[in-house]
Design an enzyme around this catalytic site. Structure first.
Site, mmCIF file in Angstrom:
data_model
loop_
_atom_site.group_PDB
_atom_site.id
_atom_site.type_symbol
_atom_site.label_atom_id
_atom_site.label_comp_id
_atom_site.label_asym_id
_atom_site.label_seq_id
_atom_site.Cartn_x
_atom_site.Cartn_y
_atom_site.Cartn_z
ATOM 1 N N TYR A 78 -1.298 -3.622 -6.801
ATOM 2 C CA TYR A 78 -1.156 -4.216 -5.386
ATOM 3 C C TYR A 78 -2.502 -4.339 -4.495
ATOM 4 O O TYR A 78 -3.256 -3.407 -4.667
ATOM 5 C CB TYR A 78 -0.218 -3.655 -4.654
ATOM 6 C CG TYR A 78 -0.440 -4.324 -3.234
ATOM 7 C CD1 TYR A 78 0.386 -5.535 -2.830
ATOM 8 C CD2 TYR A 78 -0.648 -3.375 -2.097
ATOM 9 C CE1 TYR A 78 0.256 -5.991 -1.542
ATOM 10 C CE2 TYR A 78 -0.950 -3.977 -0.743
ATOM 11 C CZ TYR A 78 -0.384 -5.251 -0.384
ATOM 12 O OH TYR A 78 -0.350 -5.770 0.709
ATOM 13 N N ARG B 120 2.059 -12.406 -0.401
ATOM 14 C CA ARG B 120 0.796 -12.559 0.321
ATOM 15 C C ARG B 120 0.235 -13.822 -0.435
ATOM 16 O O ARG B 120 0.521 -14.360 -1.534
ATOM 17 C CB ARG B 120 -0.064 -11.425 -0.352
ATOM 18 C CG ARG B 120 0.303 -9.954 0.331
ATOM 19 C CD ARG B 120 -0.472 -9.943 1.636
ATOM 20 N NE ARG B 120 -0.097 -8.653 2.193
ATOM 21 C CZ ARG B 120 -0.614 -8.108 3.267
ATOM 22 N NH1 ARG B 120 -1.928 -8.533 3.690
ATOM 23 N NH2 ARG B 120 -0.103 -7.224 4.046
ATOM 24 N N SER C 119 -0.635 -3.550 12.027
ATOM 25 C CA SER C 119 0.100 -4.586 10.970
ATOM 26 C C SER C 119 1.135 -5.290 11.724
ATOM 27 O O SER C 119 1.970 -4.543 12.615
ATOM 28 C CB SER C 119 0.373 -3.895 9.747
ATOM 29 O OG SER C 119 1.387 -3.129 9.929
ATOM 30 N N CYS D 39 1.309 -7.657 14.093
ATOM 31 C CA CYS D 39 1.076 -8.093 15.330
ATOM 32 C C CYS D 39 0.175 -9.230 15.592
ATOM 33 O O CYS D 39 -0.346 -9.490 16.571
ATOM 34 C CB CYS D 39 0.547 -6.695 16.023
ATOM 35 S SG CYS D 39 1.117 -5.373 16.321
ATOM 36 N N LYS E 6 -9.495 -2.350 1.723
ATOM 37 C CA LYS E 6 -9.103 -1.125 2.481
ATOM 38 C C LYS E 6 -10.080 0.030 2.165
ATOM 39 O O LYS E 6 -10.674 0.705 2.871
ATOM 40 C CB LYS E 6 -7.722 -0.962 2.536
ATOM 41 C CG LYS E 6 -6.720 -2.081 2.887
ATOM 42 C CD LYS E 6 -7.173 -2.482 4.519
ATOM 43 C CE LYS E 6 -6.072 -3.449 4.972
ATOM 44 N NZ LYS E 6 -6.347 -4.010 5.990
ATOM 45 N N ARG F 198 0.960 -1.205 -0.180
ATOM 46 C CA ARG F 198 0.144 -0.004 -0.196
ATOM 47 C C ARG F 198 0.784 1.136 0.021
ATOM 48 O O ARG F 198 2.155 1.262 0.538
ATOM 49 C CB ARG F 198 -1.079 0.027 1.150
ATOM 50 C CG ARG F 198 -2.207 -0.869 1.153
ATOM 51 C CD ARG F 198 -3.125 -0.943 2.112
ATOM 52 N NE ARG F 198 -2.717 -1.561 3.459
ATOM 53 C CZ ARG F 198 -2.200 -0.830 4.610
ATOM 54 N NH1 ARG F 198 -2.070 0.298 4.662
ATOM 55 N NH2 ARG F 198 -1.729 -1.796 5.413
ATOM 56 N N ASP G 17 -9.454 -9.461 9.273
ATOM 57 C CA ASP G 17 -8.877 -8.077 8.969
ATOM 58 C C ASP G 17 -10.101 -7.104 9.203
ATOM 59 O O ASP G 17 -9.579 -5.921 9.606
ATOM 60 C CB ASP G 17 -8.254 -8.189 7.461
ATOM 61 C CG ASP G 17 -7.599 -6.934 7.150
ATOM 62 O OD1 ASP G 17 -6.684 -6.653 8.203
ATOM 63 O OD2 ASP G 17 -7.772 -6.447 6.006
ATOM 64 N N HIS H 298 -11.201 -1.998 11.516
ATOM 65 C CA HIS H 298 -9.871 -2.971 11.175
ATOM 66 C C HIS H 298 -9.700 -4.048 12.167
ATOM 67 O O HIS H 298 -8.702 -3.881 12.908
ATOM 68 C CB HIS H 298 -8.610 -2.014 11.227
ATOM 69 C CG HIS H 298 -7.696 -2.636 10.473
ATOM 70 N ND1 HIS H 298 -6.147 -2.226 10.455
ATOM 71 C CD2 HIS H 298 -7.435 -3.825 9.354
ATOM 72 C CE1 HIS H 298 -5.200 -2.890 9.831
ATOM 73 N NE2 HIS H 298 -6.071 -3.715 9.252
#
Ligand code: SAT
Ligand code: MN
Length: 612
Positions: free
Chosen positions: A227, A396, A278, A280, A236, A88, A307, A256
């Site tokens: 992406y 990913r 992110s 975590c 998102k 991103r 997510d 989120h």
């Protein structure tokens, strides 16, 4: 307009009659985009197997998708992105509201008129020689009142096949959009309810790359990137940035957060929604495997989402949540049989891998998977450690959630699941205890607003610097954080039965820099205490920063954590907290008058209590 293209009878990749829509406004928008972008062909996606097979065959032919080992990874593909298009781009992501303050200091802002002009200049003629795909999708179970639809127009077949995994894409979504549109027309209501997203990969030039959001117009324009977060507009862009704006107007929450169900040995299941910045471990928590003893006792963990979480108040005053997504777009590196066996099982077939390495027998590979050495790195070069990691750190997998062994049957429930606890978390080497419980909703909102994570040595810049990421929404909140916190506070009404709010920190370290808490499956011990608190069965001690358990209040048998480590994990340091809460006050002040006084007052209350 390109005379060769008839929008409603365009060349059909699936070999069927292309439809167009019964909704005139949708046809008109597509026609307008066709006139602007001038594609050679137009294809309305129905989401069918045959359409998918044709797209995959075409992408295999032109090298967009590379086959993987058919025996070990049936129906799976590798995609290598442009090396400059792997993540991103927050600095190129804008929220375009008429009033700059509405977007807030937490967003990059551009005037909507200027932004449209800039984007339309980029889109002009950009699809010449390409096929334009019209991708209707639904975020959430197709028959859910909480679900919302969108239509993405894209020139990327890679986006189409990813959207088919990540959303309910195709004919059923179009049917819902048409039904809602025709109903509105009958009632004489103006405007559309679906989100319009326009995407082109352009020429992937980072100088000509922008992700623009127009919340008031329910519109997204994304140019120059293929992406995930920039190009799969349902994720998102729609489900967080646009949806957060919609949610505020309509009285719900777009967050989120992962959603996970914890079933106890009595067969009762509580659902938890949790927000982490992110890196975590959100996906790992959503797919947690209970420790051996818990498994034997009958504990089970059910994945609803990893997510994004949309929540609204139910008739009974509780918050009900759906996962608007239908798949996982997960980070590959670090995923292994020990860190997340459920994820590994999920991606064993029908998976698209992006920017991973491959072994010499064409199996996908990434750092942390196993001890093998890959043959080719993520750019397709012979692997050599001097050239950096084999798999891109943000490589990913895209996969349908239905393939997850722990996927919850309730994930498809149109009414959503009732949320018993909301968990905020961050990566903090010191100060912040393993777990604490907010005293009430207002305190819980402040805990969310205070969220932050320390930078690690893996990232550039100073180590241990706290980066603020309220509710893990810093890159994703489509409006001013001050108004966002006010919106959260507004859920605290007399008849509400709100979830309990907790804060966790799995990442506390000892003096030698070693993690004090084992994490992963052992985190269930902390969730168990939370749910016992929800049921009023567990003890805790009140401190100015929240309710803390002692080691005796937690079930620790078999956890392998020493008494000394537990004491450190649950220690409360008033001095350190005073600094922390003062810094939080300064952060809230950055939003000026707009910051809700209730939140400021809560911060001041805690500061006073810490000084007593
Ligand atoms: O980078 S994405 O937005 O595609 C995925 C994520 O950050 O969760
Ligand atoms: Mn995310």
């Amino acid at each position: 307009m390109n005379a060769a293209v008839d929008v409603f009878k365009g060349n059909d990749v699936a070999g069927k009659e292309a439809a167009g829509s019964r909704l005139e406004s949708l046809n008109a928008w597509v026609a307008q985009v066709v006139a602007l972008t001038q594609p050679d062909q137009v294809h309305w996606c129905d989401g069918s197997e045959s359409e998918h097979a044709n797209l995959v065959a075409a992408m295999q032919a032109d090298g967009t998708l590379l086959p993987l080992n058919r025996e070990t990874h049936p129906h799976s593909w590798l995609h290598r992105s442009h090396p400059g298009d792997v993540a991103r781009v927050e600095h190129l992501t804008f929220v375009c509201t008429p009033d700059r303050d509405e977007a807030g200091p937490n967003n990059h802002w551009m005037d909507p008129v200027a932004a449209h002009a800039k984007m339309d200049a980029l889109f002009a003629g950009c699809m010449r020689g390409r096929t334009l795909y019209v991708v209707p999708y639904c975020m959430g179970p197709i028959d859910s009142p909480l679900a919302r639809c969108g239509v993405e127009i894209t020139d990327s077949p890679y986006v189409v096949v990813n959207m088919r995994l990540m959303t309910r894409m195709g004919a059923p979504a179009l049917a819902r959009i048409e039904r809602e549109g025709l109903d509105r027309a009958v009632r004489g209501q103006a405007g559309d309810t679906y989100v319009k997203g326009l995407h082109s990969t352009g020429d992937l030039d980072p100088e000509r790359r922008f992700i623009m959001h127009f919340p008031h117009e329910l519109t997204i324009k994304s140019f120059g990137s293929g992406y995930g977060g920039n190009a799969l507009l349902g994720k998102k862009c729609h489900a967080l940035r646009i949806a957060s704006h919609q949610a505020r107007q309509e009285g719900w929450l777009a967050e989120h957060m992962l959603i996970v169900g914890i079933e106890n040995p009595h067969g009762q299941t509580h659902y938890i929604a949790a927000a982490f910045p992110s890196a975590c471990g959100k996906t790992n928590l959503a797919m947690l495997i209970p420790p051996e003893g818990y498994r034997q006792a009958g504990w089970k963990v059910w994945t609803v989402g990893d997510d994004i979480c949309w929540m609204r108040r139910g008739q009974d005053g509780r918050l009900y949540a759906i996962n608007p997504e239908a798949g996982f777009f997960g980070v590959a590196p670090g995923t292994s049989d020990s860190s997340n066996p459920n994820a590994l099982a999920t991606i064993s077939h029908h998976t698209i891998f992006t920017n991973v390495a491959v072994t010499d027998d064409q199996e996908p590979w990434w750092e942390g998977l196993d001890g093998r050495t890959p043959a080719l790195d993520w750019q397709g070069r012979p692997y050599s450690p001097e050239q950096g990691p084999a798999a891109h750190p943000n490589s990913r997998f895209t996969v349908s959630a239905r393939q997850c062994p722990s996927y919850s049957a309730r994930a498809e429930d149109p009414q959503g699941v009732p949320i018993s606890a909301i968990v905020f978390g961050g990566r903090r080497a010191s100060l912040v205890p393993l777990v604490m419980q907010a005293r009430d909703w207002t305190h819980g909102v402040l805990m969310g607003a205070a969220m932050g994570s320390e930078t690690t040595a893996a990232a550039t810049g100073a180590v241990g610097v706290m980066r603020r990421d309220p509710m893990a929404m810093k890159p994703f909140c489509g409006y001013n954080f001050a108004d966002y916190f006010a919106h959260w506070l507004s859920f605290d009404t007399a008849d509400a039965r709100l979830p309990e709010v907790f804060h966790v920190n799995w990442f506390r370290k000892d003096a030698d820099g070693k993690f004090l808490w084992p994490g992963f499956g052992e985190n269930l011990r902390v969730l168990q205490w939370m749910l016992a608190r929800v049921e009023g069965r567990a003890r805790a001690t009140e401190t100015p920063v929240g309710w803390l358990p002692t080691a005796d209040d937690l079930e620790l048998e078999g956890a392998g954590v020493s008494a000394a480590a537990m004491a450190e994990l649950l220690q409360f340091d008033p001095e350190g907290w005073r600094e922390e809460v003062e810094a939080l006050g300064a952060y809230l002040d950055e939003f000026g008058e707009r910051m809700p006084p209730t939140l400021k007052a809560e911060q001041q209350r805690i500061l006073r209590a810490l000084s007593e």
